[in-house]
Design an enzyme around this catalytic site. Structure first.
Site, PDB file in Angstrom:
ATOM      1  N   SER A  14      49.921  43.625  28.175  1.00  9.03           N
ATOM      2  CA  SER A  14      48.875  43.377  27.954  1.00  9.03           C
ATOM      3  C   SER A  14      48.099  43.758  26.619  1.00  9.03           C
ATOM      4  O   SER A  14      48.079  44.981  26.063  1.00  9.03           O
ATOM      5  CB  SER A  14      47.814  44.073  28.738  1.00  9.03           C
ATOM      6  N   HIS A  39      50.358  38.970  27.882  1.00  9.69           N
ATOM      7  CA  HIS A  39      49.076  38.730  28.639  1.00  9.69           C
ATOM      8  C   HIS A  39      47.607  39.073  28.060  1.00  9.69           C
ATOM      9  O   HIS A  39      47.722  40.092  27.185  1.00  9.69           O
ATOM     10  CB  HIS A  39      49.089  39.902  29.789  1.00  9.69           C
ATOM     11  N   ASP A  41      43.839  39.206  27.968  1.00  5.65           N
ATOM     12  CA  ASP A  41      42.673  39.487  28.913  1.00  5.65           C
ATOM     13  C   ASP A  41      41.190  38.885  28.348  1.00  5.65           C
ATOM     14  O   ASP A  41      40.757  39.486  27.422  1.00  5.65           O
ATOM     15  CB  ASP A  41      42.430  41.001  29.182  1.00  5.65           C
ATOM     16  N   MET A  43      37.481  38.247  28.930  1.00  5.16           N
ATOM     17  CA  MET A  43      36.410  39.038  29.585  1.00  5.16           C
ATOM     18  C   MET A  43      35.170  38.350  28.999  1.00  5.16           C
ATOM     19  O   MET A  43      35.026  38.473  27.825  1.00  5.16           O
ATOM     20  CB  MET A  43      36.374  40.228  29.670  1.00  5.16           C
ATOM     21  N   HIS A  72      44.383  35.703  31.430  1.00  5.16           N
ATOM     22  CA  HIS A  72      43.711  36.102  32.557  1.00  5.16           C
ATOM     23  C   HIS A  72      42.271  36.134  32.407  1.00  5.16           C
ATOM     24  O   HIS A  72      41.597  36.822  31.641  1.00  5.16           O
ATOM     25  CB  HIS A  72      44.230  37.526  32.812  1.00  5.16           C
ATOM     26  N   MET A  74      38.637  36.761  33.287  1.00  2.00           N
ATOM     27  CA  MET A  74      37.741  37.585  34.118  1.00  2.00           C
ATOM     28  C   MET A  74      36.339  36.974  33.478  1.00  2.00           C
ATOM     29  O   MET A  74      35.501  37.763  32.969  1.00  2.00           O
ATOM     30  CB  MET A  74      37.938  39.185  33.530  1.00  2.00           C
ATOM     31  N   MET A 145      45.322  42.442  41.261  1.00  3.02           N
ATOM     32  CA  MET A 145      44.756  43.479  40.575  1.00  3.02           C
ATOM     33  C   MET A 145      44.991  44.704  41.311  1.00  3.02           C
ATOM     34  O   MET A 145      44.640  44.598  42.446  1.00  3.02           O
ATOM     35  CB  MET A 145      43.450  43.328  40.217  1.00  3.02           C
ATOM     36  N   ASP A 179      48.801  43.964  37.891  1.00  2.77           N
ATOM     37  CA  ASP A 179      48.138  44.315  36.651  1.00  2.77           C
ATOM     38  C   ASP A 179      47.433  45.205  36.753  1.00  2.77           C
ATOM     39  O   ASP A 179      46.220  45.299  37.743  1.00  2.77           O
ATOM     40  CB  ASP A 179      47.211  42.929  36.161  1.00  2.77           C
TER      41      ASP A 179
END
Length: 226
Positions: A14, A39, A41, A43, A72, A74, A145, A179
């Site tokens: 990540s 990965h 993230d 957000m 991913h 979010m 998660m 994760d």
């Protein structure tokens, strides 16, 4: 035939745990160290309290690496990100089942855009929430998660492992990603439960020996699959 094989062991470090100002170098460091995916993230500061980066940064990173970009999301409105992420060069489009959008439509749109479709579950969301779309064959990967999404460096929640196990028993051939808080002390629980795609931030980027940190994770998954 390959269809009876357990899914491959994949380590997806990540970049949330990396130095954002040196993202291309950090990506190269982990890929050279044996990582399979990167990965990312994404957000939005709304679905989760943190704000990280979006498609423009992914697009910049894609110019510096040939690695599989595991995104991913979010975010509250993942549908708005399908086209921008496709254009950015993303490979996996993982959204949260908790959002107020049609999951089957999102999966179809992601795949139509040439990406793989992933669906993520927060710790409080049961595995059953993804049964319908997984049963319908819409999903390439389920992300369980093992911490509350939003921030890196959190402690692994072992009580999520029955969820992983239940999903693996129901879907032997799907990729199951975990994760949050994955490292040498927690990988065995995750691998034994049936996870094959391991996201790790601090335990990889904080390591003095990145190749070893990645190998520990990958070897545990391979050993558990035997």
């Amino acid at each position: 035939p390959p269809s009876t094989m357990a899914p491959a062991a994949i380590v997806s470090p990540s970049l949330l745990a990396s130095d954002f100002a040196r993202m291309a170098d950090e990506a190269k460091k982990v890929i050279d160290g044996g990582a399979d995916w990167l990965h990312l993230d994404i957000m939005d500061g709304h679905f989760v309290p943190n704000l990280t980066f979006g498609a423009p940064v992914v697009k910049c990173l894609a110019k510096h690496t040939d690695a599989f970009l595991d995104c991913h999301l979010m975010v509250t409105n993942p549908g708005d990100y399908v086209e921008p992420l496709k254009d950015a060069g993303a490979h996996m489009f993982t959204f949260h089942i908790e959002v107020d959008e049609d999951a089957a439509v999102l999966c179809d749109r992601a795949r139509a855009a040439g990406m793989k479709a992933g669906v993520a579950l927060k710790p409080g969301t049961p595995a059953e929430a993804v049964h319908a779309i997984c049963d319908a064959g819409k999903v390439d990967m389920v992300l369980v998660m093992t911490v509350e999404p939003g921030f890196g460096g959190q402690k692994f929640q072992p009580e999520m492992m029955p969820k992983v196990k239940a999903l693996r028993e129901r879907y032997p051939h799907i990729d199951i990603q975990v994760d949050g808080g994955l490292g040498p002390a927690t990988i065995e629980a995750a691998a034994t439960a049936g996870a094959n795609v391991i996201v790790a931030g601090s335990s990889v980027f904080g390591s003095d020996d990145v190749p070893k940190a990645i190998a520990v994770l990958k070897d545990a998954v391979t050993a558990a699959a035997k």
